[in-house]
Design a protein around this motif. Structure first.
Motif, short mmCIF file in Angstrom:
data_model
loop_
_atom_site.label_atom_id
_atom_site.label_comp_id
_atom_site.label_asym_id
_atom_site.label_seq_id
_atom_site.Cartn_x
_atom_site.Cartn_y
_atom_site.Cartn_z
N VAL A 323 35.15 34.86 37.19
CA VAL A 323 34.08 35.11 36.04
C VAL A 323 34.13 33.82 35.14
CG1 VAL A 323 33.98 37.58 35.68
CG2 VAL A 323 35.83 36.35 34.54
N SER A 324 35.13 32.92 35.32
CA SER A 324 35.06 31.95 34.40
C SER A 324 35.08 30.54 35.32
CB SER A 324 36.44 31.87 33.85
OG SER A 324 37.65 32.26 34.72
N ASN A 325 35.44 30.20 36.60
CA ASN A 325 35.47 29.09 37.32
C ASN A 325 34.79 29.41 38.75
OD1 ASN A 325 35.73 26.85 39.22
ND2 ASN A 325 38.05 26.84 38.72
N PRO A 326 33.42 29.15 38.78
CA PRO A 326 32.34 29.41 39.87
C PRO A 326 32.95 28.93 40.96
CG PRO A 326 31.26 27.74 38.20
CD PRO A 326 32.42 28.23 37.69
N ALA A 327 33.81 27.81 41.12
CA ALA A 327 34.43 27.22 42.39
C ALA A 327 35.29 28.40 43.11
CB ALA A 327 34.96 26.06 42.14
N VAL A 328 35.98 29.28 42.53
CA VAL A 328 37.08 29.99 42.83
C VAL A 328 36.54 31.55 42.96
CG1 VAL A 328 39.06 31.29 41.97
CG2 VAL A 328 38.67 28.82 41.50
N TYR A 329 37.03 32.20 43.98
CA TYR A 329 36.63 33.54 44.55
C TYR A 329 38.13 34.18 44.47
CZ TYR A 329 31.57 32.76 45.48
OH TYR A 329 30.44 32.46 45.11
N ALA A 330 38.00 35.61 44.67
CA ALA A 330 39.48 36.28 44.71
C ALA A 330 39.13 37.37 45.69
CB ALA A 330 40.14 36.64 43.47
N ALA A 331 40.15 37.68 46.51
CA ALA A 331 40.00 38.83 47.32
C ALA A 331 41.35 39.63 47.65
CB ALA A 331 39.14 38.52 48.83
N GLY A 332 41.29 40.93 47.90
CA GLY A 332 42.42 41.48 48.33
C GLY A 332 43.13 42.19 47.21
N ASP A 333 44.48 42.33 47.18
CA ASP A 333 45.10 42.95 46.13
C ASP A 333 45.18 42.23 44.79
OD1 ASP A 333 45.80 44.72 48.02
OD2 ASP A 333 47.90 44.68 47.86
N VAL A 334 45.05 41.00 44.98
CA VAL A 334 45.18 40.00 43.74
C VAL A 334 43.64 40.40 42.64
CG1 VAL A 334 44.15 38.16 44.42
CG2 VAL A 334 46.04 38.11 42.71
N ALA A 335 42.66 40.64 43.52
CA ALA A 335 41.40 40.74 42.54
C ALA A 335 41.20 42.02 42.01
CB ALA A 335 40.25 40.36 43.51
N ALA A 336 40.62 42.14 40.64
CA ALA A 336 40.28 43.05 39.99
C ALA A 336 39.00 43.39 40.35
CB ALA A 336 40.40 42.87 38.53
N SER A 337 38.66 44.00 41.58
CA SER A 337 37.54 43.97 41.93
C SER A 337 36.91 45.39 42.04
CB SER A 337 37.37 43.45 43.53
OG SER A 337 38.29 44.34 44.14
N GLY A 338 37.60 46.29 41.70
CA GLY A 338 37.22 47.90 41.93
C GLY A 338 37.56 48.49 43.17
N GLY A 339 38.19 47.73 44.11
CA GLY A 339 38.52 48.40 45.30
C GLY A 339 40.20 48.48 45.32
N ALA A 340 40.57 49.69 46.01
CA ALA A 340 41.90 50.09 45.88
C ALA A 340 42.79 48.89 46.77
CB ALA A 340 42.26 51.33 46.50
N PRO A 341 44.23 48.91 46.46
CA PRO A 341 44.94 47.72 47.07
C PRO A 341 45.19 48.30 48.59
CG PRO A 341 46.09 48.68 45.27
CD PRO A 341 45.03 49.24 45.27
N LEU A 342 44.44 48.27 49.10
CA LEU A 342 44.76 48.60 50.75
C LEU A 342 44.27 47.55 51.67
CD1 LEU A 342 43.69 52.13 50.49
CD2 LEU A 342 46.06 51.41 50.66
N THR A 343 44.74 47.38 52.83
CA THR A 343 44.25 46.57 53.86
C THR A 343 42.94 46.34 54.28
OG1 THR A 343 46.31 46.31 54.83
CG2 THR A 343 44.73 45.92 56.35
N PRO A 344 41.94 47.94 54.34
CA PRO A 344 40.57 47.67 54.76
C PRO A 344 39.75 47.12 53.57
CG PRO A 344 41.50 50.14 54.87
CD PRO A 344 42.70 49.07 54.62
N ALA A 345 40.35 47.30 52.40
CA ALA A 345 39.80 46.66 51.43
C ALA A 345 39.80 45.06 51.26
CB ALA A 345 40.14 47.05 49.85
N ALA A 346 40.97 44.58 51.49
CA ALA A 346 41.27 43.27 51.61
C ALA A 346 40.52 42.69 52.71
CB ALA A 346 42.70 42.93 52.06
#
Ligand SMILES: Cc1cc2nc3c(=O)[nH]c(=O)nc-3n(C[C@H](O)[C@H](O)[C@H](O)COP(=O)(O)OP(=O)(O)OC[C@H]3O[C@@H](n4cnc5c(N)ncnc54)[C@H](O)[C@@H]3O)c2cc1C
Length: 482
Positions: A323-346
């Motif tokens: 939300v603060s640096n458009p060059a950066v994306y995050a995925a998997g357990d480290v991202a506050a994305s609403g998905g559970a910290p599980l492999t299929p979500a990663a």
């Protein structure tokens, strides 16, 4: 090797989310670097799902043999788990992984770096102690990326109680070298990792206790089915103590070799449900951390990268972009994305990020139908909403809840713990949630996961679909018949 260390994409991590994003961007012709401070492969392959499942399969053999005693099988008491052999077998899965993964990157043209990654500015990453080819030459290397993907996973939450150094992590549990497990094992926390390990350890002959702070364990799962699992766990000798808080873990005063531990905890369960907490203690030979995991933000220097985060992880929008640096994306357990910290979500997060990097932000995250499994024996599985959640948000639905231990799929394998709960929307007939416990629940849940993801109705799942028979999947027809 890119000589000026400038890349289209720098990926931090080599787990499921990182690898997926890196390979997909590389396939599109991007110039990609990937970094990990640990051996390549990430949690699932090296320290999580995959090695754990090897242990669960061994425990299933013990349990299955015992369940079939007097049903055509004799001598179940004689079989046991030889832990050291099981560990050697497990290592046949984990040990080749890092090299296989690195070879895969190199073959694809992805440039690997070994070391700890941290931001020095919004598009620059320092790889500290880089030791490519695993030599002793360690240097810091500076990499610049047009884009950066953070996929650094999760780590066990820090326990701040005295004696926390006496508590081992799930990583260490998966590496225990001895012929037998320690005799008395205490798990701190009643989440899925504790339950899975507890079920393995009990079948391996250990005396197991789970200390959980809440009124019920496995809070992300249906309470009625959790009650069934708790009873089954007690039946195999697991002692589950709820409403407890671990305060301290000491080396036992009476242990001459310092190997025995004493777990001090408060119990909030009183005789008549009233009164103060009482202090209790429990002797153990091993105490295992099962108290939860948190996003791994350690040492990333996110402030220098202008990457906003909270304790829930990297703050991202629905495209998994910072939300603060458009060059950066995050995925998997480290991202506050609403998905559970599980492999299929990663994996899904890695694909989503690659798509949004390559095509502009065109794919929004949607975790509908994400399945979640507790690999106990029997397994407990869920997808979609829970009954209480559905009521709270005002959905109109009917609940189908049945105990299925009399059904042939359970009876023929001697399983006494099985059941399911389905939530079906009134009016549309769509499946809103599916919850099940019993043999092969971890497989059958995928059918409901597909139904949720594609918005299929209960009738569609029942009527034109032909299931192989006799299987646990063919029970879906009976689950849905009125
Ligand atoms: C015991 C256990 C059992 C599990 N069982 C299941 C299961 O059965 N099913 C399921 O779906 N999920 C399971 N999980 C969860 C699953 O493993 C994770 O959700 C998944 O692996 C997360 O993948 P990821 O790509 O987000 O990160 P990870 O796979 O964790 O990868 C992150 C990588 O980043 C690296 N890294 C971190 N910080 C840095 C840095 N600053 N610089 C360089 N490298 C860095 C780490 O070394 C790591 O290799 C389990 C987890 C555990 C611990």
């Amino acid at each position: 090797m890119n000589m000026n260390n400038t890349f289209d994409l720098i990926v931090i991590g080599t787990g499921t989310a990182a690898s997926t994003a890196a390979h997909e961007c590389r396939s599109a012709g991007w110039n990609v670097a990937i970094i990990d401070s640990l051996p390549f492969g990430g949690t699932c392959a090296l320290r999580g799902c995959d090695p754990k499942k090897v242990l669960v399969e061994a425990a299933k053999v013990i349990d299955s043999t015992q369940r079939h005693e007097n049903k055509g099988i004799v001598g179940s008491e004689g079989i046991r788990i030889k832990w050291s052999d099981l560990m050697s077998f497990k290592r046949t899965f984990t040990e080749p992984r890092p090299k296989l993964r690195e070879d895969g990157y190199i073959k694809a043209g992805i440039v690997p770096f070994h070391g700890h990654a941290k931001f020095t500015d919004p598009t620059t990453i320092k790889v500290e102690g880089e030791n490519n080819n695993n030599t002793d030459n360690r240097n810091d290397i500076i990499l610049t990326g047009k884009h950066i993907v953070i996929a650094t996973g999760a780590i066990p939450v820090k326990l701040t109680i005295p004696g926390s150094e006496n508590i081992i992590t799930s990583d260490q549990f998966l590496e225990l070298p001895n012929d037998r497990l320690p005799e008395r094992i205490v798990f701190v926390g009643g989440g899925y990792i504790s339950f899975e390990f507890a079920h393995v350890a009990a079948r391996a002959g250990a005396k197991v206790t789970i200390l959980h702070h809440g009124k019920r364990p496995l809070e992300h799962f249906d309470p009625d089915l959790v009650s069934q699992l708790v009873q089954r766990s007690k039946d195999i000798g697991i002692d589950i103590r709820l409403q407890t808080e671990v305060n301290r873990v000491d080396k036992s005063f009476y242990s001459h070799d310092n190997s025995k531990l004493v777990v001090h905890y408060s119990s909030y369960v009183t005789e008549n449900g009233k009164g103060n907490a009482s202090s209790r203690s429990l002797e153990a030979d091993m105490v295992v951390h099962g108290a939860g995991r948190v996003p791994n933000l350690e040492g990333l220097n996110l402030v220098a990268g202008k990457v906003k985060y909270t304790s829930r992880g990297i703050q991202v929008n629905e495209y998994l972009q910072s939300v603060s640096n458009p060059a950066v994306y995050a995925a998997g357990d480290v991202a506050a994305s609403g998905g559970a910290p599980l492999t299929p979500a990663a994996r899904y997060g890695g694909t989503l990020v690659a798509n949004n990097l390559l095509k502009g932000n065109t794919m929004k995250s949607n975790y509908t139908g994400l399945p979640s499994v507790v690999f106990t024996i029997p397994p407990l599985a869920a997808t979609g909403v829970q009954e209480k959640e559905a009521k709270d948000i005002g959905l109109r639905f009917r609940t189908v809840y049945r105990n299925t231990n009399g059904w042939a799929s359970s009876k023929r394998v001697g399983e006494t713990c099985s059941g399911f709960k389905l939530l079906i929307e009134e009016g549309t007939d769509r499946i809103l949630g599916a919850h099940m416990i019993g043999p092969h629940a971890e497989e059958v849940i995928n059918i409901f996961s597909i139904a949720l993801r594609l918005g299929l109705t209960a009738k569609t799942l029942n009527d034109p679909i032909l299931y192989s028979y006799p299987t646990s999947s063919s029970d879906v027809v009976y689950m849905l018949s009125k």
